[in-house]
Write a protein that holds these residues in place. Structure first.
Motif, PDB file in Angstrom:
ATOM      1  N   UNK A   1       0.667  -0.986  -0.145  1.00 13.07           N
ATOM      2  CA  UNK A   1      -0.332  -0.027  -0.071  1.00 13.07           C
ATOM      3  C   UNK A   1       1.201   1.026  -0.330  1.00 13.07           C
ATOM      4  N   UNK A   2       2.005   0.951   0.768  1.00 12.68           N
ATOM      5  CA  UNK A   2       2.555   2.080   0.453  1.00 12.68           C
ATOM      6  C   UNK A   2       3.738   2.857  -0.386  1.00 12.68           C
ATOM      7  N   UNK A   3       3.935   1.330  -1.448  1.00 15.31           N
ATOM      8  CA  UNK A   3       4.400   1.951  -2.654  1.00 15.31           C
ATOM      9  C   UNK A   3       3.180   2.084  -3.400  1.00 15.31           C
ATOM     10  N   UNK A   4       2.658   1.488  -3.148  1.00 10.36           N
ATOM     11  CA  UNK A   4       1.679   2.694  -4.193  1.00 10.36           C
ATOM     12  C   UNK A   4       0.956   4.009  -3.797  1.00 10.36           C
ATOM     13  N   UNK A   5       1.104   4.162  -2.574  1.00 10.84           N
ATOM     14  CA  UNK A   5       1.097   5.577  -2.700  1.00 10.84           C
ATOM     15  C   UNK A   5       2.372   6.537  -2.798  1.00 10.84           C
ATOM     16  N   UNK A   6       3.338   5.904  -3.021  1.00 10.43           N
ATOM     17  CA  UNK A   6       4.437   6.734  -3.632  1.00 10.43           C
ATOM     18  C   UNK A   6       4.462   6.770  -5.031  1.00 10.43           C
ATOM     19  N   UNK A   7       3.993   5.982  -5.932  1.00 10.52           N
ATOM     20  CA  UNK A   7       4.275   5.679  -6.355  1.00 10.52           C
ATOM     21  C   UNK A   7       3.272   6.272  -7.663  1.00 10.52           C
ATOM     22  N   UNK A   8       2.448   6.996  -6.601  1.00  8.88           N
ATOM     23  CA  UNK A   8       1.174   7.938  -7.497  1.00  8.88           C
ATOM     24  C   UNK A   8       1.359   9.375  -6.857  1.00  8.88           C
ATOM     25  N   UNK A   9       2.473   9.711  -6.730  1.00  9.10           N
ATOM     26  CA  UNK A   9       3.081  11.677  -6.687  1.00  9.10           C
ATOM     27  C   UNK A   9       3.322  11.838  -4.495  1.00  9.10           C
TER      28      UNK A   9
ATOM     29  N   UNK B   1     -13.524  10.925   7.046  1.00  7.06           N
ATOM     30  CA  UNK B   1     -13.431   9.365   6.849  1.00  7.06           C
ATOM     31  C   UNK B   1     -13.033   9.869   5.166  1.00  7.06           C
ATOM     32  N   UNK B   2     -12.244  11.478   5.030  1.00  7.98           N
ATOM     33  CA  UNK B   2     -10.834  11.369   4.169  1.00  7.98           C
ATOM     34  C   UNK B   2      -9.658  12.512   5.271  1.00  7.98           C
ATOM     35  N   UNK B   3      -8.383  11.754   3.999  1.00  8.75           N
ATOM     36  CA  UNK B   3      -6.796  12.478   4.973  1.00  8.75           C
ATOM     37  C   UNK B   3      -6.512  12.758   4.068  1.00  8.75           C
ATOM     38  N   UNK B   4      -6.184  13.749   3.552  1.00  4.38           N
ATOM     39  CA  UNK B   4      -5.815  14.642   2.476  1.00  4.38           C
ATOM     40  C   UNK B   4      -4.048  14.663   2.991  1.00  4.38           C
ATOM     41  N   UNK B   5      -2.697  13.534   2.746  1.00  4.79           N
ATOM     42  CA  UNK B   5      -1.439  13.995   3.438  1.00  4.79           C
ATOM     43  C   UNK B   5      -1.034  14.123   1.780  1.00  4.79           C
ATOM     44  N   UNK B   6       0.791  14.572   2.865  1.00  4.12           N
ATOM     45  CA  UNK B   6       1.387  14.748   1.385  1.00  4.12           C
ATOM     46  C   UNK B   6       2.847  14.723   2.164  1.00  4.12           C
ATOM     47  N   UNK B   7       3.800  14.327   1.154  1.00  3.88           N
ATOM     48  CA  UNK B   7       5.280  13.626   2.565  1.00  3.88           C
ATOM     49  C   UNK B   7       6.046  14.539   1.449  1.00  3.88           C
TER      50      UNK B   7
END
Ligand code: HEM
Ligand code: HEM
Ligand code: SF4
Lengths: 400, 91
Positions: A123-131, A394-400
């Motif tokens: 799941x973390x890989x997919x998050x990172x791959x998305x931007x 229900x929605x938590x926008x995060x960035x890194x």
């Protein structure tokens, strides 16, 4: 008689993020057992002290099963529970619980840690791959526990979409009518009955297979209805709670930057941090699962009469100054932490060890993979669930 | 596995049990969930947030087996006194 003689409308206020209404602290100090009235059902007592909460949850003079015959205090008109493990008393409850307890011991759960880590990494890989930004709820917090519990039970991957829709009906009830909830529950039951029938034809080594064997080898041990209800109960209980706690924990960490920095410096604190966050987060937005007194029970000056229901405020008990030093403070290194975030007594969360492990893996993975994790748009961009059930974004926008 | 404790285990070459069971709680492992206390009323007591047996030796009682099988930490053990044979939890 209570100290004030008053009956308070409950919950005391609309939940706001993860704040705990200060009225709980006042009650705990001044009126540790008070009278409350929920939107539906008969009036009840509310216990706020740690010791009293443990008595209500652990003492055999209190019954869950008795609630079935009563106008149970509850949040929604249609939430009348028909049974299930959480509506039974020992020894019936014990018979059912023994059958599944083996699958959820610390030892068995540790065997699932490696696989859980793989899922979290994926799941973390997919998050990172998305931007460099994502919705932590949809992309991490929801899929992790669903995947784990579905694999444990043996729910096929391709059915998980349906399963998600049905299971939402159990807890996020605010948007659905009573009839819709009922329909979803029936769909879920039907689906489980179908999976069980499959296990009969082709025995499997998953938890569902083991439960089917327990039912078939010895008919007294588990009725067909109990088998279906238990499987559905595990699915329901196994994911909304954990899926809510993951973003709740991240929310608390991001709003306590010093403690977050400490955890980044000392990742070996993760297991303790999970316990502290379980203590600190008021997960239940309102009371659920009242207990009925089977005989008169005294709590100091207050006597709960036989036949009266009592609800517990676990979040208030978790901040009881009699038990916790600096109870309002977040201390991720807290060592002595007898919180009641998983309940207490015979119904103490069956999945507690599994949930702990999942939460440890989730936190450790997020910290390691996203060293710059932050709110995308600040804490105000987080959207919270409504409907007074389990609190969480229900929605938590995060960035890194 | 033979589980009704009235019958003495009697593996050849071993001492015989005297019909009593020995109940123990590993307080290092116990997390104070209270499951044992609720499952076998009167058999366990929480002190300082950890469980312990009310009495170390008891007559055969299915409820203490249930408690040992239900403990999430596998902290409760029930043995046959004399032989030390493990009655619960099942391994
Ligand atoms: C921290 C809070 C909560 C926890 C830990 C929790 C836990 C659980 C568990 C363990 C089950 C499965 C029970 C079973 O198999 O019998 C369940 C089912 C359910 N819960 Fe909750 N719950 C919480 C809050 C709530 C609240 C606030 C509501 C609604 C007011 C709610 C509504 C339901 C419903 C409708 C079901 C399914 C009932 C059924 O199968 O008949 N829960 N929950
Ligand atoms: C962070 C996640 C979780 C929290 C905070 C939580 C909390 C709780 C609490 C407070 C109770 C007791 C309710 C009461 O006595 O009124 C409970 C019961 C239960 N939980 Fe959980 N839970 C979590 C995750 C899980 C998971 C992952 C599973 C399953 C696989 C699970 C399965 C159950 C079941 C079956 C019960 C009912 C036990 C019984 O009646 O004997 N829970 N949970
Ligand atoms: S069930 Fe196990 S962990 Fe829970 S109190 Fe008893 S011995 Fe301790």
């Amino acid at each position: 008689m209570t100290v004030s003689g008053e009956t308070y409308a409950y919950p005391f206020s609309e939940p706001h993020r993860l704040d705990l209404d200060p009225f709980y602290a006042k009650l705990r100090a001044e009126e540790p057992l008070c009278r409350i009235r929920l939107p539906y059902g008969e009036p009840a007592w509310l216990a706020t002290r740690h010791e009293d909460v443990r008595t209500v949850l652990g003492d055999p003079r209190f019954s869950r099963a008795a609630a079935l015959e009563r106008d149970e205090p509850r949040m929604h008109a249609h939430l009348r529970r028909q049974g299930g493990i959480l509506a039974m008393d020992p020894p019936d409850h014990t018979r059912l619980r023994r059958l599944v307890a083996k699958a959820f011991t610390m030892r068995r759960v540790e065997l699932l840690r490696g696989r859980t880590q793989e899922i979290a990494d994926g799941l973390a890989d997919a998050m990172a791959a998305g931007g460099d930004r994502a919705d932590l709820v949809e992309q991490f917090a929801l899929p992790l526990p669903i995947t784990v519990i579905c694999e444990l039970l043996g729910v096929p991957f391709e059915d998980r979409g349906d399963f998600r829709i049905w299971s939402d009906a159990f807890l996020s009830t605010s948007k659905l009518t009573g009839q819709q909830v009922q329909d979803h529950i029936e769909s879920m039951n039907g689906y489980m009955a179908h999976l069980i029938a499959e296990r009969r034809e082709r025995p499997a080594d998953d938890l569902l297979g083991a439960l089917v064997r327990a039912r078939d080898e010895d008919n007294d041990r588990l009725s067909e209805e109990e088998l279906v209800q238990l499987a559905v109960g595990l699915l329901v209980a196994g994911h909304e709670t954990t899926a809510s706690q993951i973003p709740n924990f991240v929310y608390v960490l991001l709003t306590h930057p010093e403690e977050l920095a400490r955890l980044r410096r000392e990742p070996e604190l993760v297991p303790r941090a999970v316990e502290e966050l379980l203590r600190f987060v008021p997960l239940g937005a309102a009371g659920a699962f009242p207990r009925y007194a089977l005989e008169d029970v005294e709590f100091g000056p207050v006597t709960v009469r036989a036949g009266e229901p009592v609800l517990v405020a676990a979040a208030a008990a978790n901040r009881d100054p009699e038990v916790f030093s600096d109870p309002e403070g977040l201390d991720l290194g807290r060592s002595d932490n007898p919180h009641v975030g998983f309940g207490h007594g015979p119904h103490h969360c069956l999945g507690a060890q599994l949930a702990r492990m999942e939460l440890q893996v989730a936190l450790e993975t997020l910290l390691r993979r996203f060293p710059g994790l932050r709110f995308d748009g600040g804490p105000d961009a987080v959207v919270w669930k409504t409907g007074l059930l389990v609190r969480g974004p229900s929605l938590m926008p995060v960035a890194w | 596995m033979q589980k009704d404790g009235g019958a003495v285990g009697g593996d050849a070459g071993r001492e015989e049990g005297d019909g009593l069971w020995e109940v123990a709680v590993d307080r290092e492992r116990c997390i104070g969930s209270g499951i044992c206390v609720g499952t076998a009323p009167g058999r366990f007591v929480l002190t300082g947030g950890r469980s312990g047996p009310v009495r170390a030796f008891v007559g055969p009682d299915g409820a203490v087996l249930d408690a040992a099988e239900s403990c999430p930490m596998e902290a409760v053990t029930v043995r046959e006194r004399g032989t030390g044979r493990l009655l619960a939890p099942e391994e």
